[in-house]
Write an enzyme that holds these catalytic residues in place. Structure first.
Site, PDB file in Angstrom:
ATOM      1  N   CYS B 160      28.680  23.143   2.894  1.00 57.37           N
ATOM      2  CA  CYS B 160      29.262  24.328   4.094  1.00 57.37           C
ATOM      3  C   CYS B 160      30.875  24.606   3.330  1.00 57.37           C
ATOM      4  CB  CYS B 160      30.481  24.298   4.824  1.00 57.37           C
ATOM      5  SG  CYS B 160      28.985  23.448   6.458  1.00 57.37           S
ATOM      6  N   HIS B 293      38.347  27.489   8.051  1.00 56.77           N
ATOM      7  CA  HIS B 293      37.395  27.787   7.616  1.00 56.77           C
ATOM      8  C   HIS B 293      36.679  28.272   9.564  1.00 56.77           C
ATOM      9  CE1 HIS B 293      33.954  25.043   7.296  1.00 56.77           C
ATOM     10  NE2 HIS B 293      33.486  24.264   8.289  1.00 56.77           N
ATOM     11  N   HIS B 330      28.706  31.615  10.927  1.00 55.23           N
ATOM     12  CA  HIS B 330      28.715  30.367   9.415  1.00 55.23           C
ATOM     13  C   HIS B 330      27.669  30.320   8.320  1.00 55.23           C
ATOM     14  CE1 HIS B 330      30.169  26.579   7.243  1.00 55.23           C
ATOM     15  NE2 HIS B 330      30.040  25.977   8.305  1.00 55.23           N
TER      16      HIS B 330
END
Lengths: 378, 402
Positions: B160, B293, B330
């Site tokens: 990520c 995040h 995400h």
């Protein structure tokens, strides 16, 4: 580029576990790897595997059990490099990891998908999912050795390992770390190899082609050389050409630019290179590229050339293995009894009997990325 | 020091096929999280994700899409096209530009069908063409081919945080004169593997995710792409280009704690943030906004807030800290690039985007999450942070161009 030192090395390859096993194979003109990766319902594939590798011989059983195969390969090779690297920075947050991989995570990915497709999506194994990411081996290494420095994995097919090394050198010269474990790591996975076999890229009986390789090659790099350095990395170059992901470019332009950049950043001329570590992997198109580059770069010059990737196998690991071997050769700690590349036989000098002072390590990936490194004696 | 400018942004998300649509809908508080139509979700904990409506996407230009194009490549090409046009650069002939991409699942969604056939029908299974696009660097190869880019080409794959690192590394490439122009970003597409994997970890919410909210139960997956054009400031100025923001610096660290769990005290991610600040020569006091995040998992959001509290102290409570994941899902390896793009837009428009999905504050997340809609705020310098599987953490500092 400011020079960085190769403080130590570690490797797990088709020749066995450890630098000593590799050196024995390099010195033996008759050495051949065991080639053949089993798969269901079809003949074995042209992959060099680390057939006698056992992580339990090198890692505590509980540690070995929680790692998947590429993470084990990397952990064992890294431990060898760390053991030989002298005193490391006491602040583990200043030690980084860079890795290149072509295939890490493929087996875990396949296993998760196998369950999803053949059992049920809700039975997907949670323990295996984190291993599907390509950065898992480098991350597991950071966990195992408590290394909090920069940790970056690169995916650039055959040049991933060389990218990891050049980026590790960059992290050091930019002050982002005091030491970096730079690695190439690949696992042998049949579905992956089968894809290249069906493309016609993999070697088959009677037709040339690539042999894929399994293993991990690690170079511990530092601004300081430590007690017994192997080599210095003086220069690095990187360029690319336009090509579909699975094909080599039609010309050597990218590799030539990368070589010239590497020499320029090392403040060296082509005629100062004693040895070229070829990326030749058995695919004729790559041999043509290398030959073109050689003629343009060296013109009348005749450094020696070695090709080790056709025996150790290609991949991100293959690139790192070439750098490991270059470090061994320029340090005079290994000699090579085989590996003169056929496609350069009329252009290159015979292998030197003494250690070469400098080596140009090259890599060209399908899709177009090219990298070159200049290593010299420490 | 504003020596690397972001002069072009291409953005493609579940909220829209371009930068302006995404920004408009995001700041209006809309979400792109909805029922998945891409594949059968029977048996999963959730049936939702921020899926891009591919049917509405144009071909980036006639003939640009390769024969075996994948969702990830399609997204990347469109974002690259938009970014280059936005920067006002002419992309003709071979260009010595750098290209640094965050590589994720690439063509895996398309190849999954091949894997299923191979499992059931053996080595003669059809669909090998999809296999060619599986390597993580395939979208970068395709972008390079489409725009004839022959400079250094890197694909970072750190889950990520991949494309956050990509933007930082590309800026370094430009700053040091290795190239005059670099394209940076990432692209990722939904697929069964990641969907099944995050389901198996029980990391997904059955409803649209609720970052920093006390009711949060997990993340929502998404897909999309972002490409940023990075240029040396003097070159950009000379050609009269405008800048969204300047890249000040980036930090990359490893938590060395756990493969999937965050270090709960925030100490590990504090190092990441401080590394980005130090690289850019930025003090904590200069930061006016954080693009977090913010995955909306139970443990990650508090750990992230703890890290910010360690760096920013009492200021944190007044500082806008928002995440796009409640709106865009995400997007994994594409997330960092998308979030860097949103952060640059936030700076240039002096607007903090909202944390869509947030409604009820959590004492464990003592931040101002910019609820409901975007908010006009003064943003001189901002951070975009990404914390990934394997402890691969990265943060990037962007600054307004004076």
């Amino acid at each position: 580029m400011s020079a960085v030192f190769v403080r130590s090395i570690g490797i797990v390859s088709g020749a066995g576990t450890g630098v000593e096993r590799l050196c024995s194979a390099l010195a033996d003109p008759a050495w051949q790897p065991r080639i053949g990766l089993d798969r269901p319902d079809a003949p074995p594939l042209a992959v060099v595997t680390c057939h006698d590798f056992s992580a339990k011989d090198h890692l505590p059983p509980l540690v070995a059990r929680r790692l998947d195969r590429p993470a084990r390969l990397l952990a064992v090779a890294a431990r060898e490099a760390l053991a030989g690297g002298g005193t490391l920075p006491s602040d583990r947050d200043r030690i980084g990891v860079t890795a290149g991989t072509w295939t890490a995570g493929t087996e875990a990915l396949f296993e998760v998908l196998r369950v999803v497709f053949l059992a049920s999506p809700d039975e997907a194994p949670p323990m295996q999912f984190p291993s599907t990411v390509a950065n898992a081996p480098a991350s597991q290494l950071a966990l195992l050795e408590k290394l909090g420095g920069p940790n970056v994995t690169f995916a650039e097919k055959q040049v991933g390992g060389l990218r990891a090394i050049s980026e590790a050198a960059r992290l050091l010269t930019h002050g982002r770390a005091d030491a970096v474990l730079a690695a190439g790591v690949d696992e042998a996975q049949w579905l992956n190899a089968e894809g290249f076999e069906r493309l016609g890229s993999l070697r088959r009986a009677g037709s040339p082609g690539m042999v894929m390789g399994e293993g991990a090659g690690v170079l511990l790099l530092g601004i300081e050389g430590g007690p017994n350095p192997y080599a210095r990395i003086l220069g690095a170059g990187s360029s690319s050409a336009v090509a579909p992901p699975h094909l080599y470019p039609g010309t050597g332009g990218a590799l030539l630019r990368a070589c010239r950049q590497a020499l320029e950043s090392a403040a060296m001329k082509a005629d100062e290179i004693d040895l070229v570590v070829s990326c030749s992997n058995g695919i004729p198109a790559l041999a043509r590229i290398e030959r073109d580059v050689w003629q343009e770069l060296f013109r009348a010059g005749r450094p020696a050339a070695v090709a080790v990737t056709e025996r150790l196998g290609d991949g991100a690991f293959g690139g790192a293995a070439r750098a490991v071997i270059a470090a061994l050769l320029v340090s005079g700690r290994a000699s090579l009894a085989w590996g003169v590349p056929e496609h350069l036989a009329d252009l290159a000098s015979p292998l030197p009997t003494s250690a070469p002072r400098s080596a140009l390590v090259v890599g060209q990936a399908g899709g177009g990325s090219a990298i070159a490194l200049v290593l010299t004696a420490p | 020091m504003d020596d690397v400018w972001i002069t072009g942004i291409g953005l493609l998300t579940a909220l829209g096929p371009d930068r302006e649509t995404t920004w408009r809908r995001l700041t209006a508080g809309e979400t792109g999280i909805r029922p998945i139509t891409l594949f059968d979700t029977t048996g999963f904990r959730t049936t939702l994700a921020a899926q891009v409506d591919v049917a509405s996407l144009p071909d980036p230009q006639p003939g640009l899409l390769p024969r075996h194009s994948t969702r990830a490549t399609h997204f990347a090409l469109l974002a690259a096209r938009e970014a280059i046009d936005d920067a006002g650069l002419r992309a003709s002939g071979e260009l010595p530009w750098g290209l640094v991409f965050g590589g994720g699942t690439a063509g895996l969604f398309e190849a999954e069908d091949f894997v299923a056939r191979r499992l059931r029908h053996g080595p003669r299974a059809r669909g090998l063409g999809t296999f060619l696009e599986v390597p993580q660097d395939a979208p970068a190869d395709r972008v390079a081919a489409a725009f004839s880019l022959i400079g250094p080409r890197l694909t970072v794959t750190t889950a990520c945080s991949s494309s956050t690192i990509a933007v930082g590394r590309a800026a370094e490439m430009v700053r040091e004169g290795e190239v005059d122009v670099a394209l940076a970003g990432g692209s990722d597409a939904l697929c069964r593997l990641t969907f099944a994997g995050f389901n198996s970890l029980r990391a997904v919410d059955s409803e649209p995710c609720k970052p920093f909210d006390r009711r949060r139960k997990g993340l929502s997956l998404g897909e999309g792409a972002a490409v940023l054009v990075l240029e040396r400031a003097d070159r950009a100025r000379a050609r009269g280009a405008r800048a969204y923001a300047a890249v000040r610096g980036y930090g990359v660290t490893n938590d060395a704690f756990h493969m999937t769990q965050p270090e709960p005290t925030g100490a590990a991610w504090e190092r990441t943030v401080r590394a980005a600040l130090a690289d850019g020569g930025v003090t904590p006091e200069a930061i006016d906004y954080i693009n977090a995040h913010g995955t909306a998992t139970e443990q990650t959001d508090p750990a992230e807030c703890a890290a910010y509290a360690r760096v920013f102290g009492a200021r944190l409570a007044q500082m806008p800290v928002s995440t796009v994941k409640g709106a865009l899902g995400h997007c994994l390896c594409g997330a960092g690039g998308i979030e860097a793009a949103i952060t640059a837009l936030a700076i240039s428009r002096q607007t903090a985007p909202p944390t869509v999905g947030f409604a009820e504050a959590d004492p464990a997340c003592p931040i101002d999450p910019v609820a409901a809609r975007g908010r006009q705020v003064r943003i001189r310098t901002a951070l975009s942070c990404s914390f990934a599987f394997g402890g691969n953490s990265a943060a990037i500092a962007l600054e307004a161009v004076r």
